[in-house]
Write a protein that holds these residues in place. Sequence first.
Motif, PDB file in Angstrom:
ATOM      1  N   VAL A 153       6.462  -1.797   2.270  1.00 23.91           N
ATOM      2  CA  VAL A 153       6.107  -0.397   2.522  1.00 23.91           C
ATOM      3  C   VAL A 153       4.609  -0.235   2.797  1.00 23.91           C
ATOM      4  CG1 VAL A 153       6.101   1.944   1.536  1.00 23.91           C
ATOM      5  CG2 VAL A 153       8.053   0.414   1.128  1.00 23.91           C
ATOM      6  N   ALA A 154       3.780  -0.868   1.987  1.00 22.52           N
ATOM      7  CA  ALA A 154       2.325  -0.753   2.177  1.00 22.52           C
ATOM      8  C   ALA A 154       1.952  -1.242   3.573  1.00 22.52           C
ATOM      9  CB  ALA A 154       1.595  -1.569   1.123  1.00 22.52           C
ATOM     10  N   VAL A 155       1.020  -0.552   4.194  1.00 24.08           N
ATOM     11  CA  VAL A 155       0.608  -0.945   5.541  1.00 24.08           C
ATOM     12  C   VAL A 155       0.018  -2.354   5.544  1.00 24.08           C
ATOM     13  CG1 VAL A 155      -1.092  -0.452   7.350  1.00 24.08           C
ATOM     14  CG2 VAL A 155       0.363   1.380   6.480  1.00 24.08           C
ATOM     15  N   ALA A 156      -0.748  -2.666   4.518  1.00 24.66           N
ATOM     16  CA  ALA A 156      -1.341  -4.004   4.442  1.00 24.66           C
ATOM     17  C   ALA A 156      -0.279  -5.015   4.046  1.00 24.66           C
ATOM     18  CB  ALA A 156      -2.475  -4.009   3.428  1.00 24.66           C
ATOM     19  N   SER A 157      -0.153  -6.044   4.842  1.00 23.63           N
ATOM     20  CA  SER A 157       0.904  -7.027   4.634  1.00 23.63           C
ATOM     21  C   SER A 157       0.528  -8.016   3.529  1.00 23.63           C
ATOM     22  CB  SER A 157       1.124  -7.761   5.953  1.00 23.63           C
ATOM     23  OG  SER A 157       2.241  -8.575   5.863  1.00 23.63           O
ATOM     24  N   THR A 158       1.427  -8.208   2.566  1.00 17.67           N
ATOM     25  CA  THR A 158       1.163  -9.159   1.478  1.00 17.67           C
ATOM     26  C   THR A 158       2.348 -10.114   1.325  1.00 17.67           C
ATOM     27  OG1 THR A 158       2.004  -7.546  -0.136  1.00 17.67           O
ATOM     28  CG2 THR A 158      -0.394  -7.638   0.197  1.00 17.67           C
ATOM     29  N   LYS A 159       3.450  -9.576   0.775  1.00 20.51           N
ATOM     30  CA  LYS A 159       4.597 -10.463   0.543  1.00 20.51           C
ATOM     31  C   LYS A 159       5.192 -10.944   1.869  1.00 20.51           C
ATOM     32  CE  LYS A 159       7.969  -6.726  -0.131  1.00 20.51           C
ATOM     33  NZ  LYS A 159       9.163  -6.297  -0.862  1.00 20.51           N
ATOM     34  N   THR A 350      -9.337   0.728  -4.050  1.00 19.99           N
ATOM     35  CA  THR A 350      -9.064   1.754  -5.065  1.00 19.99           C
ATOM     36  C   THR A 350     -10.376   2.242  -5.676  1.00 19.99           C
ATOM     37  OG1 THR A 350      -7.002   0.614  -5.509  1.00 19.99           O
ATOM     38  CG2 THR A 350      -7.687   2.235  -7.145  1.00 19.99           C
ATOM     39  N   ALA A 351     -11.272   1.292  -5.973  1.00 17.99           N
ATOM     40  CA  ALA A 351     -12.556   1.661  -6.579  1.00 17.99           C
ATOM     41  C   ALA A 351     -13.375   2.536  -5.632  1.00 17.99           C
ATOM     42  CB  ALA A 351     -13.330   0.394  -6.944  1.00 17.99           C
ATOM     43  N   ARG A 352     -13.168   2.367  -4.335  1.00 16.03           N
ATOM     44  CA  ARG A 352     -13.902   3.189  -3.363  1.00 16.03           C
ATOM     45  C   ARG A 352     -13.165   4.498  -3.066  1.00 16.03           C
ATOM     46  NH1 ARG A 352     -17.725  -0.154  -0.194  1.00 16.03           N
ATOM     47  NH2 ARG A 352     -17.244   0.853   1.798  1.00 16.03           N
ATOM     48  N   GLY A 353     -12.072   4.722  -3.771  1.00 20.47           N
ATOM     49  CA  GLY A 353     -11.351   5.982  -3.617  1.00 20.47           C
ATOM     50  C   GLY A 353     -10.448   6.025  -2.394  1.00 20.47           C
ATOM     51  N   ASN A 354     -10.104   4.862  -1.851  1.00 19.44           N
ATOM     52  CA  ASN A 354      -9.262   4.844  -0.649  1.00 19.44           C
ATOM     53  C   ASN A 354      -7.781   4.818  -1.002  1.00 19.44           C
ATOM     54  OD1 ASN A 354     -11.733   4.564   0.504  1.00 19.44           O
ATOM     55  ND2 ASN A 354     -11.425   2.472   1.239  1.00 19.44           N
ATOM     56  N   GLU A 355      -7.002   5.299  -0.079  1.00 24.05           N
ATOM     57  CA  GLU A 355      -5.542   5.298  -0.223  1.00 24.05           C
ATOM     58  C   GLU A 355      -5.055   3.905   0.203  1.00 24.05           C
ATOM     59  OE1 GLU A 355      -1.987   5.416  -0.575  1.00 24.05           O
ATOM     60  OE2 GLU A 355      -2.831   7.383  -1.116  1.00 24.05           O
ATOM     61  N   VAL A 356      -4.637   3.060  -0.741  1.00 17.29           N
ATOM     62  CA  VAL A 356      -4.340   1.668  -0.355  1.00 17.29           C
ATOM     63  C   VAL A 356      -3.052   1.493   0.451  1.00 17.29           C
ATOM     64  CG1 VAL A 356      -5.669   0.444  -2.119  1.00 17.29           C
ATOM     65  CG2 VAL A 356      -3.331   1.109  -2.611  1.00 17.29           C
ATOM     66  N   ASP A 357      -2.072   2.337   0.202  1.00 21.06           N
ATOM     67  CA  ASP A 357      -0.808   2.129   0.925  1.00 21.06           C
ATOM     68  C   ASP A 357      -0.860   2.630   2.367  1.00 21.06           C
ATOM     69  OD1 ASP A 357       0.458   0.889  -1.184  1.00 21.06           O
ATOM     70  OD2 ASP A 357       1.280   2.762  -1.988  1.00 21.06           O
ATOM     71  N   GLN A 358      -1.721   3.587   2.601  1.00 24.32           N
ATOM     72  CA  GLN A 358      -1.811   4.201   3.944  1.00 24.32           C
ATOM     73  C   GLN A 358      -3.267   4.232   4.388  1.00 24.32           C
ATOM     74  OE1 GLN A 358       0.363   5.462   6.071  1.00 24.32           O
ATOM     75  NE2 GLN A 358       2.187   5.108   4.863  1.00 24.32           N
ATOM     76  N   PRO A 359      -3.860   3.099   4.727  1.00 22.67           N
ATOM     77  CA  PRO A 359      -5.266   3.121   5.138  1.00 22.67           C
ATOM     78  C   PRO A 359      -5.463   3.992   6.387  1.00 22.67           C
ATOM     79  CG  PRO A 359      -4.441   0.864   4.934  1.00 22.67           C
ATOM     80  CD  PRO A 359      -3.267   1.769   4.802  1.00 22.67           C
ATOM     81  N   ARG A 360      -6.644   4.545   6.495  1.00 25.08           N
ATOM     82  CA  ARG A 360      -6.912   5.440   7.629  1.00 25.08           C
ATOM     83  C   ARG A 360      -6.715   4.698   8.967  1.00 25.08           C
ATOM     84  NH1 ARG A 360     -13.471   5.548   6.673  1.00 25.08           N
ATOM     85  NH2 ARG A 360     -13.893   3.575   7.756  1.00 25.08           N
ATOM     86  N   ASN A 361      -6.280   5.421   9.931  1.00 18.03           N
ATOM     87  CA  ASN A 361      -6.166   4.935  11.325  1.00 18.03           C
ATOM     88  C   ASN A 361      -5.110   3.853  11.566  1.00 18.03           C
ATOM     89  OD1 ASN A 361      -8.438   6.526  11.491  1.00 18.03           O
ATOM     90  ND2 ASN A 361      -9.865   4.824  11.705  1.00 18.03           N
ATOM     91  N   LEU A 362      -4.401   3.421  10.517  1.00 19.52           N
ATOM     92  CA  LEU A 362      -3.465   2.304  10.717  1.00 19.52           C
ATOM     93  C   LEU A 362      -2.009   2.751  10.583  1.00 19.52           C
ATOM     94  CD1 LEU A 362      -5.219  -0.504   8.644  1.00 19.52           C
ATOM     95  CD2 LEU A 362      -5.161  -0.271  11.124  1.00 19.52           C
ATOM     96  N   ALA A 363      -1.131   2.044  11.293  1.00 15.29           N
ATOM     97  CA  ALA A 363       0.310   2.305  11.167  1.00 15.29           C
ATOM     98  C   ALA A 363       0.996   1.008  10.725  1.00 15.29           C
ATOM     99  CB  ALA A 363       0.875   2.739  12.513  1.00 15.29           C
ATOM    100  N   LYS A 364       2.131   1.133  10.076  1.00 14.55           N
ATOM    101  CA  LYS A 364       2.824  -0.056   9.592  1.00 14.55           C
ATOM    102  C   LYS A 364       3.316  -0.922  10.737  1.00 14.55           C
ATOM    103  CE  LYS A 364       4.554  -2.892   6.570  1.00 14.55           C
ATOM    104  NZ  LYS A 364       3.588  -3.873   6.022  1.00 14.55           N
ATOM    105  N   SER A 365       3.895  -0.297  11.742  1.00  8.28           N
ATOM    106  CA  SER A 365       4.222  -1.156  12.871  1.00  8.28           C
ATOM    107  C   SER A 365       3.626  -0.566  14.132  1.00  8.28           C
ATOM    108  CB  SER A 365       5.724  -1.440  12.967  1.00  8.28           C
ATOM    109  OG  SER A 365       6.423  -0.297  13.282  1.00  8.28           O
ATOM    110  N   VAL A 366       3.037  -1.460  14.900  1.00  8.87           N
ATOM    111  CA  VAL A 366       2.233  -1.038  16.047  1.00  8.87           C
ATOM    112  C   VAL A 366       3.083  -1.187  17.309  1.00  8.87           C
ATOM    113  CG1 VAL A 366       0.028  -1.343  17.257  1.00  8.87           C
ATOM    114  CG2 VAL A 366       0.171  -1.783  14.793  1.00  8.87           C
ATOM    115  N   THR A 367       3.764  -0.085  17.652  1.00  9.96           N
ATOM    116  CA  THR A 367       4.716  -0.158  18.755  1.00  9.96           C
ATOM    117  C   THR A 367       4.128   0.348  20.073  1.00  9.96           C
ATOM    118  OG1 THR A 367       5.546   1.980  18.035  1.00  9.96           O
ATOM    119  CG2 THR A 367       6.734   0.062  17.259  1.00  9.96           C
ATOM    120  N   VAL A 368       2.810   0.473  20.078  1.00 12.21           N
ATOM    121  CA  VAL A 368       2.108   0.778  21.332  1.00 12.21           C
ATOM    122  C   VAL A 368       1.065  -0.308  21.525  1.00 12.21           C
ATOM    123  CG1 VAL A 368       2.433   3.264  21.213  1.00 12.21           C
ATOM    124  CG2 VAL A 368       0.472   2.243  20.075  1.00 12.21           C
ATOM    125  N   GLU A 369       0.487  -0.377  22.736  1.00 11.79           N
ATOM    126  CA  GLU A 369      -0.534  -1.396  22.976  1.00 11.79           C
ATOM    127  C   GLU A 369      -1.848  -1.004  22.343  1.00 11.79           C
ATOM    128  OE1 GLU A 369      -1.052  -3.321  26.699  1.00 11.79           O
ATOM    129  OE2 GLU A 369       0.777  -2.362  27.402  1.00 11.79           O
TER     130      GLU A 369
END
Length: 369
Positions: A153-159, A350-369
């Motif tokens: 679910v998180a935009v940043a890929s881990t597992k 998290t310490a910088r107050g950012n939303e870790v699951d939904q970082p700004r400007n990013l989408a989970k899957s990039v279906t455009v160029e």
Amino acid sequence: EKGGYDSFMLKEIAEQPRAVADTLLGRIDAEGALTLDEVRIPVPELRAVEKVVVVACGTAFHAGLIAKYAIEHWARVPCEVELASEFRYRDPILDRRSLVVAISQSGETMDTLMAVRHAREQGAKVLAICNTNGSTIPRESDAVLYTHAGPEVAVASTKAFLTQLVACYLVALYLGQSRGTTWGDEVRSVIRDLAGIPAALERVLAAVEPVRELARSLADRNTVLFLGRHVGYPVALEGALKLKELAYMHAEGFAAGELKHGPIALVERGLPVVVVVPSPRGRSVLHGKIVSNIQEIRARGARTVVIAEEGDDAVVPYADHLFRIPAVPTLLQPLVATVPLQVFACELATARGNEVDQPRNLAKSVTVE
Ligand code: M6R
């Protein structure tokens, strides 16, 4: 649904031992040998392969960079790794004897899909490594090896990344087995090492608290550099990508051997530099070289954050912060070395107050160029 964790990312980091175990499941027979029935490309065709080209984007590309070491080592076939977005506009040289491996968590990344289409038009066989059943990339490929990370679910890929690595190792071994360059006991021995990774990951996860503390203490920094060598180089790139996308910090990964060719000029007093240290056992030459690199950057004032194998004493005098990872075979080290870097980025964000699951400007899957 976050299972008691503060974010999906933390939950997914914690799920990695199971994700790795699930990805191995059903691919090892009772004798401990490899059975990859999903790879429906006939063995004579695999034997005839003259080059492997891995195409992917982002974190999946980093898995591909690591795959190159494994494929060339076990299958002894030349392997190129290319960003899908570059590959498709380059008129790459491919034919029936090329095997293209497309790695994608979502199976929907537009650039990777276009690279797959282009490869098949040239007559190449395409094997997808994918986490999403029935998605477009596997449907358009000749064969697919699914990673069993479960939904990420998180935009940043881990597992998904760790399971992509497992799939890449299996493909490399399977190619080696099919081509007669790695077989029998050697395959079984690597399989045994892979089967031990979930337990090793549990140990890494049990020891991440000091990584989190360090991350919190660095929340006001602007830059973090990452260094690695051999398979540790893509790990450094992945550590830097995680920090960029989550903490919105300037982060760069370098091959440690390149330091003197430029990056060392960036080192100034107090700059945090994370160094992924190869095992002192397998490739001791590389180990010695990276210890010298740590000395060099520390002499120039860097604050060294060292990720090194348990029992590696040579790094102790030069590590301002030292995080231990279990000893595993050299090629498999990225599986354990990446985890502290994921935790580091997540905690810093998290310490910088950012939303870790939904970082700004990013989408989970990039279906455009
Ligand atoms: O779904 P894919 O694996 O094809 O996605 C590729 C990249 O977009 C993806 O890995 C991206 O870099 C992640 N946000 C990294 O954490």
